[in-house]
Design a protein around this motif. Structure first.
Motif, mmCIF file in Angstrom:
data_model
loop_
_atom_site.group_PDB
_atom_site.id
_atom_site.type_symbol
_atom_site.label_atom_id
_atom_site.label_comp_id
_atom_site.label_asym_id
_atom_site.label_seq_id
_atom_site.Cartn_x
_atom_site.Cartn_y
_atom_site.Cartn_z
ATOM 1 N N THR A 104 0.840 -1.194 0.000
ATOM 2 C CA THR A 104 0.000 0.000 0.000
ATOM 3 C C THR A 104 0.881 1.252 0.000
ATOM 4 N N TYR A 105 0.235 2.392 -0.145
ATOM 5 C CA TYR A 105 0.970 3.652 -0.144
ATOM 6 C C TYR A 105 0.174 4.727 0.576
ATOM 7 N N SER A 106 0.843 5.819 0.909
ATOM 8 C CA SER A 106 0.178 7.017 1.407
ATOM 9 C C SER A 106 0.943 8.234 0.935
ATOM 10 N N ASP A 139 1.887 3.265 10.987
ATOM 11 C CA ASP A 139 1.622 4.665 11.299
ATOM 12 C C ASP A 139 1.543 5.500 10.025
ATOM 13 N N SER A 140 2.310 5.130 9.005
ATOM 14 C CA SER A 140 2.343 5.897 7.762
ATOM 15 C C SER A 140 1.214 5.550 6.807
ATOM 16 N N SER A 141 0.418 4.523 7.105
ATOM 17 C CA SER A 141 -0.635 4.089 6.186
ATOM 18 C C SER A 141 -1.737 5.131 6.082
ATOM 19 N N GLY A 142 -2.315 5.242 4.889
ATOM 20 C CA GLY A 142 -3.434 6.156 4.661
ATOM 21 C C GLY A 142 -4.555 5.438 3.954
ATOM 22 N N ASP A 143 -5.792 5.846 4.242
ATOM 23 C CA ASP A 143 -6.953 5.168 3.657
ATOM 24 C C ASP A 143 -7.824 6.141 2.862
ATOM 25 N N GLY A 144 -7.201 6.982 2.058
ATOM 26 C CA GLY A 144 -7.945 7.996 1.311
ATOM 27 C C GLY A 144 -8.605 7.531 0.048
ATOM 28 N N ASP A 424 8.613 -0.382 5.794
ATOM 29 C CA ASP A 424 8.065 0.891 5.329
ATOM 30 C C ASP A 424 9.202 1.711 4.727
ATOM 31 N N ALA A 425 8.937 2.390 3.612
ATOM 32 C CA ALA A 425 9.892 3.329 3.015
ATOM 33 C C ALA A 425 9.193 4.675 2.901
#
Length: 429
Positions: A104-106, A139-144, A424-425
């Protein structure tokens, strides 16, 4: 004219005179001596300094106008933009959602604008493609849902020694100066129900106001009230709306500190449904029965040296449901951050509290210790812009709680026996 504009225009002006200089160099003294007086007069007449300077000034004015137009379309001189793009790759063995390896990405953007030098207008914009069907979240994950949206917006300004923040999208802890934990909290715990540091006293985003102050003695304090339904017909500070009040008091010295944070909310179900969708509907807890909750978190940190920081926190939560007697439950977290090599090694242990209902026809809801979690991760700074964070986490489940599910007339919850591995990167700009 600004210095930057002059520096850009200067080469253009020199370029205008370059052909003139080149032509002059091509003339020899013999050729000059062969000119008649009339020729000399005509030659001088053809090169009119005043006319050429007028042309040059006209071109300079045109360049300046173009520069001014460019500047008008750019950010204000007092606006700064920063942000990050993050990739998360990992999986959760034993997950109740999915055991698949997911990616996934954010993408986050932060805009800060000052109008007086002491104030700040903050706007946060985020997106991502994480969802409830993915168990590996950080913590860096986003669900937009791949759509940019404004997730935070407020204006901060000083009144004397106090700072005030107001806005339509203000977090309950946005202006909070109190530090109960210095744990980096940037891996698995930060995305999970109950595991985030200060989880039970950091809920609530909406329209509201906050005030905070840090005293010269090291003491600090803050207060806020947030209406999570302020943008709907329920409104803010109404019986129908959900309002969250937060108070904090703390102290910070050179290498240690801590504090206490108290939060009161009008809705228990809004907290429960955040990670357990429709749990209140499933168990018949309607809005009429939901009388909210209050939570108090105590915490402290200590740095024995420049490379190591220890943190410990504990939260106590009192929930209220009309017609039911509910136990107070609490959690405990112990964490450490240690600089190691080119990065930082972080680890944390935290208990996982919940409730059990011994009798579905009764009114007792008891505290249920489901077990605990441990996470370990390493934050490696490749350079100033790129950070790589590999890590793992696992459950230490209370086996007795799983056995309760099989008993008659008993409703209980238990932890999945999960093992989390991933990386995570994060690219910062």
């Amino acid at each position: 004219m600004k210095l930057f504009q002059k520096l850009l225009i200067a080469p253009a002006v020199l370029g205008l005179f370059a052909p003139i200089s080149a032509s002059a160099n091509e003339l020899s003294l013999d050729e000059m001596s062969g000119y008649s007086s009339k020729d000399k007069v005509e030659s001088i007449t053809e090169f009119n300094p005043a006319k050429e300077i007028a042309k040059t000034n006209s071109r300079v004015d045109g360049l300046e106008a173009k520069l001014n137009n460019f500047e008008a379309g750019s950010f204000s001189e007092t606006t700064t933009m920063s942000g990050s793009a993050s990739f998360q790759v990992g999986g959760v063995d034993g997950s109740g959602i999915t055991e698949a390896l997911t990616a996934t990405y954010s993408y986050d953007i932060d805009l800060n604008t000052s109008f007086t030098g002491d104030d700040n207008l903050y706007v946060g914009i985020e997106t991502g493609n994480s969802s409830t069907s993915v168990d590996f979240t950080l913590d860096s994950s986003g669900d937009g849902a791949d759509t940019l949206s404004v997730t935070s917006m407020y204006y901060e300004f000083p009144i004397g020694d106090y700072y005030i923040a107001v806005g339509p999208k203000l977090d309950s802890d946005d202006l909070m100066p109190t530090t109960t934990s210095k744990y980096s909290d940037s891996f698995f715990f930060a995305s999970q129900y109950s595991l985030d540091s200060n989880y039970f006293t950091s809920q609530g985003t909406g329209a509201g106001v906050a005030v905070g102050r840090t005293f010269d003695s090291g003491l600090n304090a803050s207060a806020s009230i947030i209406g999570t339904d302020a943008s709907t017909t329920s409104g803010i500070l109404t019986e129908e709306g959900i309002d969250i009040t937060t108070l904090s008091l703390g102290y910070d010295a050179d290498n240690y500190g801590g504090g206490i944070v108290y939060q009161s909310s009008d809705s228990l179900c809004s907290l429960a449904d955040k990670y357990a969708i429709s749990v209140c509907d499933d168990y018949g807890i309607s809005a009429i029965l939901d009388e909210g909750y209050s939570a108090t978190t105590f915490g402290a940190y200590y740095s024995p040296n420049e490379k190591t920081t220890l943190s410990a926190t504990s939260s106590f939560v009192d929930a209220d449901i009309s017609g039911a007697n509910i136990d107070t439950f609490n959690d405990f977290q112990l964490s450490v951050d240690r600089e190691l090599g080119a990065g930082t090694l972080s680890a944390s242990y935290k208990t996982f509290p919940f409730f059990k209902i011994p009798d579905l026809n009764g009114t007792e809801i008891e505290n249920d210790d489901l077990g605990s979690f441990i996470e370990v991760y390493y934050t490696y700074d490749v350079n100033d812009s790129l950070t790589i964070t590999p890590g793992f986490a696992f459950t230490m489940r209370n086996q007795d709680s799983a056995d309760l599910v099989a008993e008659n007339n008993d409703l209980a919850f238990y932890l999945y026996d999960r093992t989390v591995i991933g990386v995570d990167a994060t690219f910062k700009f």
